[in-house]
Design a protein around this motif. Structure first.
Motif, PDB file in Angstrom:
ATOM      1  N   MET A 165      -3.093  10.202  -0.460  1.00  0.00           N
ATOM      2  CA  MET A 165      -2.208   9.209   0.130  1.00  0.00           C
ATOM      3  C   MET A 165      -2.923   7.877   0.351  1.00  0.00           C
ATOM      4  SD  MET A 165      -0.034  11.461   2.877  1.00  0.00           S
ATOM      5  CE  MET A 165       0.801   9.981   3.440  1.00  0.00           C
ATOM      6  N   LEU A 166      -4.185   7.915   0.802  1.00  0.00           N
ATOM      7  CA  LEU A 166      -4.916   6.677   1.053  1.00  0.00           C
ATOM      8  C   LEU A 166      -5.187   5.932  -0.252  1.00  0.00           C
ATOM      9  CD1 LEU A 166      -6.371   4.749   2.927  1.00  0.00           C
ATOM     10  CD2 LEU A 166      -8.399   6.215   2.785  1.00  0.00           C
ATOM     11  N   LEU A 167      -5.586   6.669  -1.288  1.00  0.00           N
ATOM     12  CA  LEU A 167      -5.823   6.041  -2.580  1.00  0.00           C
ATOM     13  C   LEU A 167      -4.532   5.456  -3.136  1.00  0.00           C
ATOM     14  CD1 LEU A 167      -7.655   5.417  -4.983  1.00  0.00           C
ATOM     15  CD2 LEU A 167      -7.155   7.714  -5.862  1.00  0.00           C
ATOM     16  N   ALA A 168      -3.425   6.178  -2.977  1.00  0.00           N
ATOM     17  CA  ALA A 168      -2.139   5.664  -3.454  1.00  0.00           C
ATOM     18  C   ALA A 168      -1.780   4.364  -2.745  1.00  0.00           C
ATOM     19  CB  ALA A 168      -1.050   6.711  -3.238  1.00  0.00           C
ATOM     20  N   SER A 169      -2.035   4.301  -1.441  1.00  0.00           N
ATOM     21  CA  SER A 169      -1.735   3.080  -0.697  1.00  0.00           C
ATOM     22  C   SER A 169      -2.583   1.912  -1.193  1.00  0.00           C
ATOM     23  CB  SER A 169      -1.976   3.317   0.794  1.00  0.00           C
ATOM     24  OG  SER A 169      -1.761   2.141   1.537  1.00  0.00           O
ATOM     25  N   LEU A 170      -3.871   2.149  -1.427  1.00  0.00           N
ATOM     26  CA  LEU A 170      -4.735   1.083  -1.938  1.00  0.00           C
ATOM     27  C   LEU A 170      -4.276   0.599  -3.317  1.00  0.00           C
ATOM     28  CD1 LEU A 170      -8.312   2.301  -0.926  1.00  0.00           C
ATOM     29  CD2 LEU A 170      -7.118   0.288  -0.068  1.00  0.00           C
ATOM     30  N   CYS A 171      -3.892   1.531  -4.176  1.00  0.00           N
ATOM     31  CA  CYS A 171      -3.467   1.145  -5.528  1.00  0.00           C
ATOM     32  C   CYS A 171      -2.138   0.393  -5.497  1.00  0.00           C
ATOM     33  CB  CYS A 171      -3.370   2.384  -6.417  1.00  0.00           C
ATOM     34  SG  CYS A 171      -4.970   3.142  -6.800  1.00  0.00           S
ATOM     35  N   ARG A 172      -1.219   0.791  -4.607  1.00  0.00           N
ATOM     36  CA  ARG A 172       0.027   0.026  -4.463  1.00  0.00           C
ATOM     37  C   ARG A 172      -0.276  -1.398  -4.003  1.00  0.00           C
ATOM     38  NH1 ARG A 172       2.406   5.021  -2.519  1.00  0.00           N
ATOM     39  NH2 ARG A 172       1.722   4.507  -0.411  1.00  0.00           N
ATOM     40  N   ASN A 173      -1.192  -1.525  -3.045  1.00  0.00           N
ATOM     41  CA  ASN A 173      -1.543  -2.854  -2.544  1.00  0.00           C
ATOM     42  C   ASN A 173      -2.293  -3.669  -3.592  1.00  0.00           C
ATOM     43  OD1 ASN A 173      -0.427  -1.803  -0.232  1.00  0.00           O
ATOM     44  ND2 ASN A 173      -2.382  -1.496   0.813  1.00  0.00           N
ATOM     45  N   PHE A 174      -3.016  -2.978  -4.480  1.00  0.00           N
ATOM     46  CA  PHE A 174      -3.691  -3.682  -5.571  1.00  0.00           C
ATOM     47  C   PHE A 174      -2.675  -4.321  -6.515  1.00  0.00           C
ATOM     48  CE2 PHE A 174      -5.651  -3.771  -9.816  1.00  0.00           C
ATOM     49  CZ  PHE A 174      -6.777  -4.539  -9.551  1.00  0.00           C
ATOM     50  N   LEU A 175      -1.549  -3.656  -6.727  1.00  0.00           N
ATOM     51  CA  LEU A 175      -0.492  -4.252  -7.546  1.00  0.00           C
ATOM     52  C   LEU A 175       0.023  -5.537  -6.906  1.00  0.00           C
ATOM     53  CD1 LEU A 175       1.575  -1.102  -8.622  1.00  0.00           C
ATOM     54  CD2 LEU A 175      -0.192  -2.300  -9.911  1.00  0.00           C
ATOM     55  N   LEU A 176       0.120  -5.540  -5.571  1.00  0.00           N
ATOM     56  CA  LEU A 176       0.489  -6.773  -4.886  1.00  0.00           C
ATOM     57  C   LEU A 176      -0.570  -7.843  -5.098  1.00  0.00           C
ATOM     58  CD1 LEU A 176       2.163  -8.448  -2.841  1.00  0.00           C
ATOM     59  CD2 LEU A 176       0.789  -7.372  -1.035  1.00  0.00           C
ATOM     60  N   ALA A 177      -1.845  -7.464  -5.024  1.00  0.00           N
ATOM     61  CA  ALA A 177      -2.922  -8.436  -5.252  1.00  0.00           C
ATOM     62  C   ALA A 177      -2.824  -9.032  -6.652  1.00  0.00           C
ATOM     63  CB  ALA A 177      -4.279  -7.766  -5.047  1.00  0.00           C
ATOM     64  N   GLN A 178      -2.485  -8.224  -7.631  1.00  0.00           N
ATOM     65  CA  GLN A 178      -2.298  -8.753  -8.987  1.00  0.00           C
ATOM     66  C   GLN A 178      -1.240  -9.859  -8.989  1.00  0.00           C
ATOM     67  OE1 GLN A 178      -1.294  -5.492 -11.586  1.00  0.00           O
ATOM     68  NE2 GLN A 178      -3.414  -5.194 -12.221  1.00  0.00           N
ATOM     69  N   ARG A 179      -0.153  -9.603  -8.296  1.00  0.00           N
ATOM     70  CA  ARG A 179       0.931 -10.583  -8.292  1.00  0.00           C
ATOM     71  C   ARG A 179       0.541 -11.856  -7.540  1.00  0.00           C
ATOM     72  NH1 ARG A 179       6.787 -10.905  -5.426  1.00  0.00           N
ATOM     73  NH2 ARG A 179       7.836 -11.997  -7.114  1.00  0.00           N
ATOM     74  N   VAL A 180      -0.096 -11.689  -6.389  1.00  0.00           N
ATOM     75  CA  VAL A 180      -0.471 -12.850  -5.589  1.00  0.00           C
ATOM     76  C   VAL A 180      -1.516 -13.691  -6.313  1.00  0.00           C
ATOM     77  CG1 VAL A 180      -1.622 -13.551  -3.459  1.00  0.00           C
ATOM     78  CG2 VAL A 180       0.153 -11.785  -3.390  1.00  0.00           C
ATOM     79  N   PHE A 181      -2.535 -13.046  -6.876  1.00  0.00           N
ATOM     80  CA  PHE A 181      -3.624 -13.780  -7.523  1.00  0.00           C
ATOM     81  C   PHE A 181      -3.181 -14.416  -8.843  1.00  0.00           C
ATOM     82  CE2 PHE A 181      -6.004 -12.036  -4.255  1.00  0.00           C
ATOM     83  CZ  PHE A 181      -7.326 -12.469  -4.286  1.00  0.00           C
ATOM     84  N   ALA A 182      -2.128 -13.874  -9.457  1.00  0.00           N
ATOM     85  CA  ALA A 182      -1.630 -14.482 -10.689  1.00  0.00           C
ATOM     86  C   ALA A 182      -1.111 -15.893 -10.432  1.00  0.00           C
ATOM     87  CB  ALA A 182      -0.519 -13.613 -11.292  1.00  0.00           C
ATOM     88  N   ARG A 183      -0.705 -16.194  -9.208  1.00  0.00           N
ATOM     89  CA  ARG A 183      -0.241 -17.539  -8.880  1.00  0.00           C
ATOM     90  C   ARG A 183      -1.377 -18.556  -8.988  1.00  0.00           C
ATOM     91  NH1 ARG A 183       4.490 -17.319  -5.354  1.00  0.00           N
ATOM     92  NH2 ARG A 183       5.205 -15.146  -5.211  1.00  0.00           N
ATOM     93  N   TYR A 184      -2.595 -18.067  -8.840  1.00  0.00           N
ATOM     94  CA  TYR A 184      -3.767 -18.954  -8.907  1.00  0.00           C
ATOM     95  C   TYR A 184      -4.554 -18.752 -10.203  1.00  0.00           C
ATOM     96  CZ  TYR A 184      -2.523 -19.023  -3.983  1.00  0.00           C
ATOM     97  OH  TYR A 184      -1.831 -19.130  -2.798  1.00  0.00           O
ATOM     98  N   ASP A 185      -3.878 -18.136 -11.178  1.00  0.00           N
ATOM     99  CA  ASP A 185      -4.469 -17.888 -12.492  1.00  0.00           C
ATOM    100  C   ASP A 185      -5.738 -17.047 -12.372  1.00  0.00           C
ATOM    101  OD1 ASP A 185      -4.452 -17.982 -15.232  1.00  0.00           O
ATOM    102  OD2 ASP A 185      -5.634 -19.816 -15.346  1.00  0.00           O
ATOM    103  N   LEU A 186      -5.711 -16.061 -11.482  1.00  0.00           N
ATOM    104  CA  LEU A 186      -6.826 -15.135 -11.291  1.00  0.00           C
ATOM    105  C   LEU A 186      -6.353 -13.725 -11.636  1.00  0.00           C
ATOM    106  CD1 LEU A 186      -8.270 -16.474  -7.921  1.00  0.00           C
ATOM    107  CD2 LEU A 186      -9.105 -16.934 -10.223  1.00  0.00           C
ATOM    108  N   HIS A 187      -7.321 -12.873 -11.979  1.00  0.00           N
ATOM    109  CA  HIS A 187      -6.972 -11.539 -12.485  1.00  0.00           C
ATOM    110  C   HIS A 187      -7.824 -10.478 -11.798  1.00  0.00           C
ATOM    111  CE1 HIS A 187      -6.160 -14.584 -15.588  1.00  0.00           C
ATOM    112  NE2 HIS A 187      -5.080 -13.866 -15.855  1.00  0.00           N
TER     113      HIS A 187
END
Length: 400
Positions: free
Chosen positions: A116-138
């Motif tokens: 469950m903890l790993l799943a939560s981190l990976c879900r939040n990582f998908l959010l990080a992908q979206r947020v950082f894409a606004r600044y052209d970061l990956h």
């Protein structure tokens, strides 16, 4: 961020398999710096995903919302009946569905279903992908996760979150004005909260308790059930699983939508073995097993019966779990109730055979009859006997 999956006494952990690595950006990139952003935006995405996601929804929304609104979202993320809990529930469903649609099945099960903890981190990582894409970061990871910042379901999240925030802003009482000389002592009357938690602004007076504004439930899950129903009626010929399938798992947690989701799952597994494999692969099995073990209502009996009959027809690996949880008693009880004038399966059987719309409409979309599940009382008994036979087949003496 590191997440270890190895066990004591095993060989040295392997990066990407036993150790999951999540990093903020590629080696040649630099993190964004702005007074409007947290000092460590990547850590904020991983540890406070709802706050980060809502701040970008507020910033990019079509409706101007006050800055302090995010500090006054009532409820707790663990309470689904509160606005904060509903937002967290929708966020979990959306990120699960995006991961299901973009990751290979074995990687999805390893990252999103084993811990469950790993799943939560990976879900939040998908959010990080979206947020950082606004600044052209990956943001990068090991094992590498596909870029998912452009998935259409993010639009569904934006729409649902903005609707909830707009309703909260409209329902919240305006902050009371106090004389400037007494502003320091009367700070509680203004509704300001220095902690920035999920609590609402509190009315003035020591004897007053917080009263959350009346906000209607979000229509997000109803809309996703409708989308799944449309897929069954018009696109079920495709072998690819619908992207709403993981969302149905979240819907099963809600008593309000549970019956409709079971009806749709019953129609889905009737498509054949590939549908059963996808249903088991997305992780619905433990939830449906729990429903069997918790004395389901009469309304839920027939869709549960059909789900398990289809599962046992195409995949018998679940029968031991049924025995271990004493869930086989559910099918025995159905057989005992067969001669009763008030059969447990009757309400669901009528809905399935009539093709009633799970979303509450007067009828399903065109073509729905093809996926309906007409279960008469004799057929219900046959299916219950079939499941019990499959459970007991080839069991040694004393196991049944």
């Amino acid at each position: 961020a590191l997440a270890a999956m190895g066990r004591a006494g095993e060989a040295a952990p392997k990066v990407g398999h036993d150790v999951i690595v999540l990093s903020a950006c590629a080696a040649h990139e630099e993190l964004p710096t702005s007074p409007e952003l947290p000092a460590d935006l990547f850590t904020a995405c991983l540890t406070s995903p709802l706050r980060v996601a809502l701040s970008f929804v507020r910033r990019d929304g079509l409706v101007a919302l006050p800055d302090e609104l995010l500090e006054r979202v009532p409820g707790s993320p663990s309470e689904r009946r509160t606005p904060a809990g509903e937002l967290n529930w929708i966020f979990t469903a959306v990120t699960d569905a995006i991961a299901w649609a973009t990751l290979p099945r074995d990687l999805f099960r390893r990252l999103f279903r084993q811990d469950m903890l790993l799943a939560s981190l990976c879900r939040n990582f998908l959010l990080a992908q979206r947020v950082f894409a606004r600044y052209d970061l990956h943001p990068t990871s090991s094992p590498p996760l596909p870029e998912a910042h452009g998935h259409p379901l993010w639009g569904a999240w934006d729409l649902a979150a903005e609707a909830i925030l707009t309703q909260l802003a409209a329902a919240a009482p305006p902050p009371s004005r106090v004389p400037s000389a007494a502003a320091g002592d009367e700070r509680g009357a203004s509704g300001a909260s220095p902690e920035g938690g999920a609590g609402l602004a509190r009315p003035g007076g020591p004897s007053c308790s917080p009263s959350p504004p009346a906000v209607p439930p979000s229509s997000f899950f109803t809309e996703q059930l409708t989308a799944f129903e449309v897929w069954l009626s018009r696109g079920a010929a495709d072998a690819a699983a619908p992207e709403q399938l993981p969302i149905l798992l979240q819907v099963l947690l809600s008593p309000t939508h549970r019956y409709a989701s079971l009806l749709l799952l019953g129609r889905y597994v009737s498509l054949g073995p590939f549908a059963v494999r996808e249903t088991l692969g997305v992780g619905i099995f433990p939830y449906v097993l729990k429903l069997l073990s918790s004395s389901p209502t009469a309304e839920l009996s027939t869709p549960l019966l059909y789900l398990w009959a289809a599962t046992m027809l195409y995949d018998r690996s679940t029968r031991i779990e049924l025995l271990n949880h004493q869930a086989h008693c559910f099918f025995v009880d159905l057989l005992r109730a067969h001669h009763s004038p008030r059969r447990p399966a009757a309400p669901a059987a009528r809905a399935l055979s009539a093709g009633d719309s799970p979303s509450g409409g007067a009828g399903g979309p065109p073509g729905q009859q093809e996926g309906s599940l007409p279960l008469s009382a004799p057929l219900s008994s046959v299916l219950a006997l079939f499941v019990l036979t499959e459970i007991c087949d080839r069991l040694e003496a004393g196991q049944a």
